[in-house]
Write an enzyme that holds these catalytic residues in place. Structure first.
Site, PDB file in Angstrom:
ATOM      1  N   LYS A  66       8.211 -77.116  27.317  1.00 52.76           N
ATOM      2  CA  LYS A  66       6.225 -75.940  28.053  1.00 52.76           C
ATOM      3  C   LYS A  66       6.900 -75.000  28.217  1.00 52.76           C
ATOM      4  CE  LYS A  66       1.965 -75.800  27.574  1.00 52.76           C
ATOM      5  NZ  LYS A  66       2.206 -75.209  26.632  1.00 52.76           N
ATOM      6  N   LYS A 107       8.703 -75.242  38.111  1.00 57.88           N
ATOM      7  CA  LYS A 107       7.455 -74.807  37.811  1.00 57.88           C
ATOM      8  C   LYS A 107       6.469 -75.965  37.479  1.00 57.88           C
ATOM      9  CE  LYS A 107       5.447 -70.919  36.773  1.00 57.88           C
ATOM     10  NZ  LYS A 107       5.058 -70.113  35.161  1.00 57.88           N
ATOM     11  N   LYS A 130      10.932 -71.380  27.061  1.00 59.66           N
ATOM     12  CA  LYS A 130      10.431 -70.067  26.698  1.00 59.66           C
ATOM     13  C   LYS A 130      11.101 -69.175  25.909  1.00 59.66           C
ATOM     14  CE  LYS A 130       7.873 -67.859  29.932  1.00 59.66           C
ATOM     15  NZ  LYS A 130       6.431 -68.171  30.658  1.00 59.66           N
ATOM     16  N   THR A 139      -4.829 -69.432  34.757  1.00 64.12           N
ATOM     17  CA  THR A 139      -2.867 -69.295  36.122  1.00 64.12           C
ATOM     18  C   THR A 139      -3.666 -68.294  37.409  1.00 64.12           C
ATOM     19  OG1 THR A 139      -2.030 -68.761  34.113  1.00 64.12           O
ATOM     20  CG2 THR A 139      -1.261 -67.513  35.903  1.00 64.12           C
ATOM     21  N   ASN A 158      -5.065 -60.705  32.417  1.00 61.89           N
ATOM     22  CA  ASN A 158      -5.905 -61.785  32.245  1.00 61.89           C
ATOM     23  C   ASN A 158      -4.919 -62.584  34.414  1.00 61.89           C
ATOM     24  OD1 ASN A 158      -6.793 -61.962  30.117  1.00 61.89           O
ATOM     25  ND2 ASN A 158      -5.492 -63.664  29.029  1.00 61.89           N
ATOM     26  N   SER A 174      -2.775 -75.915  30.309  1.00 57.75           N
ATOM     27  CA  SER A 174      -2.150 -76.092  28.706  1.00 57.75           C
ATOM     28  C   SER A 174      -1.895 -77.298  29.312  1.00 57.75           C
ATOM     29  CB  SER A 174      -1.228 -75.242  29.150  1.00 57.75           C
ATOM     30  OG  SER A 174      -1.506 -73.741  27.960  1.00 57.75           O
TER      31      SER A 174
END
Length: 424
Positions: A78, A102, A114, A198, A229, A357
């Site tokens: 992820k 994380k 990523k 976030t 954002n 997410s």
């Protein structure tokens, strides 16, 4: 002693080099699990792809694309996809590793991954951006999927790009696969609350940290670097809690007003111009002067490697909330600790995005969607509980929140690795 990876040359100030030093620092707190620690220093899979597209003028350009799956011990990969001219394999490796940490820190059933393309998306037309995204998705399509690796937006990408990724993947497998990406538009299976998630996580962890050090948010002065954002959502929430935003820096410039800025007016300028630089309710100042701002809370929400030793020595903040990934250099971290400045590290502070997410992914599988209030309540509960366990670890060993977050997360990652064993 294990040999270092041959395909990267991490320096002390590179993203991957910083990550490796962070792993080394946590080893004394892992006990017998430290036997497996080398798995944290070796990405499971790193894919480099060529992304050729036809430009609007008829020429053909080639772009470098990457997808790195750092560790899949706890579940599918992820992590976001970044479109930026400075993207490199080494950077994507570090970002994927931080995603591993994380996801484990907030106890999500994911590994870390990523992706990125070395491109300035602002230099491409809408159709060129679509062609780039679809070709990139096709090139990495054999290693992504709802149960394999789930991309999401990051720097330079947005819900529209996620929609193109989802559509391309779905066309290639012959069925709609809404769960292959998160951060999608709402009507394509996206989740309410995802865009600001976030930034909301930065606020929630910041609120808890401020309470811990006795900092009253009412009247607190906030400086924000990066006003996309993450930075803008966090700024709005802190303002709603009574704080005032006294400085903002983004790609369009740096502005400051010690009396605070009107967030409604500032956001109108950002929506109109794509940046905060033209806002007239503040003074335009030199970019480097941002780091001298008189503030209580600093939110670096731009790119990695922003807080150097020199800048760390100049900061006046009491609290640093890492909205970006890897914004603090390894040696600068020690400076902040010595100066008594509390840092809420990226691997917990900005985990709100991946948490929502996760909610989106779950909703896509069940085809049952929650309200925004339900999303926010669930998010706040997970973030507060995760931070509480990290703070318990920090208090028990008298270590920084960053080392404590790595300790909690790496214990979960390596326990999964140990229990799964090695195949074959």
């Amino acid at each position: 002693m294990q040999e270092p990876l041959s395909y990267v040359t991490p320096g002390p100030h590179s993203a991957w080099g910083t990550y490796l030093l962070q792993v080394d620092r946590v080893l004394p707190y892992l006990g017998a699990l430290a036997r497996w620690s080398e798995t944290l220093k070796h990405p499971k899979r790193a894919l480099i792809v060529d992304v050729p597209i036809e430009m609007d003028n008829g020429t053909v350009r080639h772009f470098e694309g990457y997808r790195v799956q750092h560790n899949l011990s706890r579940g599918p990969g992820k992590g976001g996809v970044r479109y930026h001219p400075d993207v490199t394999l080494e950077e994507v490796m570090a970002l994927s590793a931080w995603m591993t940490v994380k996801n484990a820190a907030v106890n999500l059933p994911y590994g870390g991954a990523k992706g990125g393309i070395r491109v300035d998306p602002r230099q491409l037309s809408h159709k060129e951006l679509e062609r780039l995204t679809r070709r990139y998705t096709s090139e990495i399509g054999f290693i992504i999927g709802p149960q394999q690796d789930i991309p999401a937006p990051d720097v330079g990408t947005n819900p529209q790009i996620m929609a193109w990724m989802m559509d391309t993947y779905s066309m290639n497998i012959g069925a709609t696969a809404s769960g292959v990406v998160t951060g999608k538009p709402i009507h394509l299976g996206g989740s309410l609350g995802r865009v600001k998630a976030t930034g909301r996580g930065v606020f929630v962890t910041g609120r808890e940290a401020a309470r811990r050090i006795g900092l009253n948010l009412d009247g607190a002065r906030v400086a924000v670097q990066g006003f996309g954002n993450v930075g803008s959502a966090a700024a709005e929430l802190f303002t709603s809690a009574g704080a005032k935003v006294v400085a903002v820096q983004d790609h369009t410039g740096t502005i400051a007003n010690p009396n605070g800025m009107d967030m409604a007016d500032l956001m109108a300028v950002v929506r109109r111009d794509g940046g905060a630089g033209a806002y007239t309710g503040a003074e335009r100042i030199d970019d480097e002067a941002f780091w001298d701002t008189d503030c209580d809370i600093l939110i670096p929400a731009a790119l990695e490697g922003q807080i150097t030793v020199a800048r760390a020595n100049r900061l006046k903040a009491k609290l640093v909330l890492e909205g970006a990934n890897g914004p603090t250099m390894f040696d600068a971290d020690d400076v902040l600790t010595e100066r008594g400045i509390l840092v809420v590290p990226d691997v917990i502070c900005n985990a709100g995005g991946v948490t929502v997410s996760y909610f989106e992914w779950v909703q896509d599988f069940s085809s049952f969607f929650w309200t925004e209030d339900e999303i926010n309540v669930r998010l706040d509960k997970i973030m507060v509980e995760a931070l509480r366990k990290i703070w318990d670890m920090a208090d028990r060993h008298r270590i920084t929140l960053r080392t404590a977050t790595f300790a909690v997360a790496c214990e979960r990652i390596l326990m999964a690795r140990q229990e799964r064993g090695l195949y074959p």
